[in-house]
Design a protein around this motif. Sequence first.
Motif, short mmCIF file in Angstrom:
data_model
loop_
_atom_site.label_atom_id
_atom_site.label_comp_id
_atom_site.label_asym_id
_atom_site.label_seq_id
_atom_site.Cartn_x
_atom_site.Cartn_y
_atom_site.Cartn_z
N TYR A 32 4.69 -5.66 -8.08
CA TYR A 32 5.36 -5.19 -6.87
C TYR A 32 6.56 -6.09 -6.57
O TYR A 32 6.47 -7.32 -6.72
CB TYR A 32 4.40 -5.21 -5.69
N GLY A 86 -0.47 -3.71 -11.04
CA GLY A 86 0.89 -3.42 -10.63
C GLY A 86 1.72 -4.66 -10.39
O GLY A 86 1.22 -5.68 -9.91
N THR A 113 1.96 2.25 -3.56
CA THR A 113 0.91 2.31 -4.57
C THR A 113 0.56 3.77 -4.84
O THR A 113 0.34 4.53 -3.90
CB THR A 113 -0.34 1.55 -4.09
N LEU A 130 7.64 -0.52 -6.75
CA LEU A 130 6.62 -0.81 -7.75
C LEU A 130 7.28 -0.77 -9.11
O LEU A 130 7.66 0.29 -9.61
CB LEU A 130 5.48 0.22 -7.66
N ASP A 145 -9.53 2.70 -7.77
CA ASP A 145 -9.66 1.34 -8.31
C ASP A 145 -11.15 0.97 -8.38
O ASP A 145 -11.85 1.02 -7.36
CB ASP A 145 -8.91 0.38 -7.40
N GLN A 186 0.83 -1.20 0.00
CA GLN A 186 0.00 0.00 0.00
C GLN A 186 0.86 1.26 0.00
O GLN A 186 0.52 2.25 -0.64
CB GLN A 186 -0.92 -0.01 1.21
N PRO A 216 -4.08 -2.07 -1.69
CA PRO A 216 -4.54 -2.33 -3.05
C PRO A 216 -5.01 -3.78 -3.13
O PRO A 216 -4.63 -4.61 -2.32
CB PRO A 216 -3.28 -2.12 -3.88
N ILE A 245 3.06 -0.25 -13.37
CA ILE A 245 1.62 -0.17 -13.17
C ILE A 245 1.03 0.71 -14.25
O ILE A 245 1.70 1.61 -14.77
CB ILE A 245 1.28 0.38 -11.76
N ASN A 282 -6.07 -3.36 -10.27
CA ASN A 282 -4.66 -3.01 -10.08
C ASN A 282 -3.76 -4.05 -10.76
O ASN A 282 -3.68 -5.18 -10.31
CB ASN A 282 -4.37 -2.93 -8.57
N TRP A 334 -4.81 5.10 -7.15
CA TRP A 334 -5.18 3.69 -7.12
C TRP A 334 -5.79 3.29 -5.78
O TRP A 334 -6.50 2.28 -5.70
CB TRP A 334 -3.96 2.82 -7.41
#
Length: 408
Positions: free
Chosen positions: A138, A136, A84, A153, A97, A81, A104, A156, A134, A93
């Motif tokens: 990570y 992304g 993000t 990250l 979202d 988080q 997330p 994304i 999401n 996000w």
Amino acid sequence: MLKRREFMIGTAGIVGMAVPALSRGAAAPCPPPALSIDGASPASSSCVPVAVPSYIASMAPYQVRALTGTYSPTNGGESMQSVTPSSGAFGNWLSGDPGVLQLPGVVDAWCGGAKPASGSKMYVHGGGHNDSANNGLYVYDYAGTDRPAGWTLAKISPVSAIVAGQNVAYSDGLPSASHTADTSCILNGNLYRITSIPYNPNGGFASDSWKFNLSTNTWTRLANAPSSNAAVFPHAGSGKILCVDRQTLYFGYYFYQTATNSFSAIKNVSVQWPDYFCLAYKPLTATTGLLLISGSGKSFSSVVDWNAETITQTSRSLGAVSQSQAPGCVYDSATDRFWMFGARSNPGLVDEVNPNTWQVTPHSLSGDGVSFGSSYQGTYSRFVFMESFRAIGFVPTASGPAFVMRLP
């Protein structure tokens, strides 16, 4: 070639007993050569001892440590988080979202990682269905000295690029979010995502497959798979990925050839696969190995022939961890054991599985407690096995810290 007797003599005092915890900051020893099923051992690859970070070396065997407070990451990325986007070019996000989970949603509801079996980095990529858009990727790096590096990250899409549907990309050309329930793996410097359970409020599976280059941080779309929900495991020697389809074919499996970006024909086993499970692999020869598949109440040992592209399936009865959805499992060549962990119903245990006898020995974990949250959350491959550190790193939630578990 070492024979079994020569190997046992050469490693007297190590095999058959727990290896004492290394002194603070000491170099991790190289693992012994892996024995094949006939008692012969293939030539060992070169191994350079690696300095174990002091925050791991100071732990006792079977201890779990939350990487927060004193052990909070050096880059400030303590949770997914925290890295993000919440404003700027990518949008917010955390509140924008369209999925129902957010904050997330990459961890919730069957979302997972790429289960690397080497290095210090853990990869998490999720979302999917109506839970989260999401997409992304990570990355958590456990490397460091007294603390890990933490979350970054890698890639994304902006919130504005979201496209819902099956076999679609987002408007910026990146893959849609997906319930990556073991559909991802690391092979030769790339993260592969074979099949998907994409962001789509109407549900459904998809056959789109993707590759993420870990050096350039770029996604490339691959050929579509012959099914739409496969758990995967890689083999560096052949450059192939085994794909086990457990929800659309139920009995099916096939192989992806990275060199040709193509899939083999579908073959079948006699016993239906479990819904959600973990995969771990013990090499037997250069082209064959023993694959452990366990979770959702079923377990199998399966001999994989990468040249013939076949699986020989044998049912096994393993411990309580195998009853959970999507536990984690790894093969440890230093001890010739599988380790199973991360059961939502009992996260305080790690099971030691002997691949020669299939005896299961549970071990209680000490240290910081772990909760895997909702009924859909096992590990779903959100871990990295750091054999040179004698540790497994994992993450149970998107809003909390990552953890590390010390092995003997």
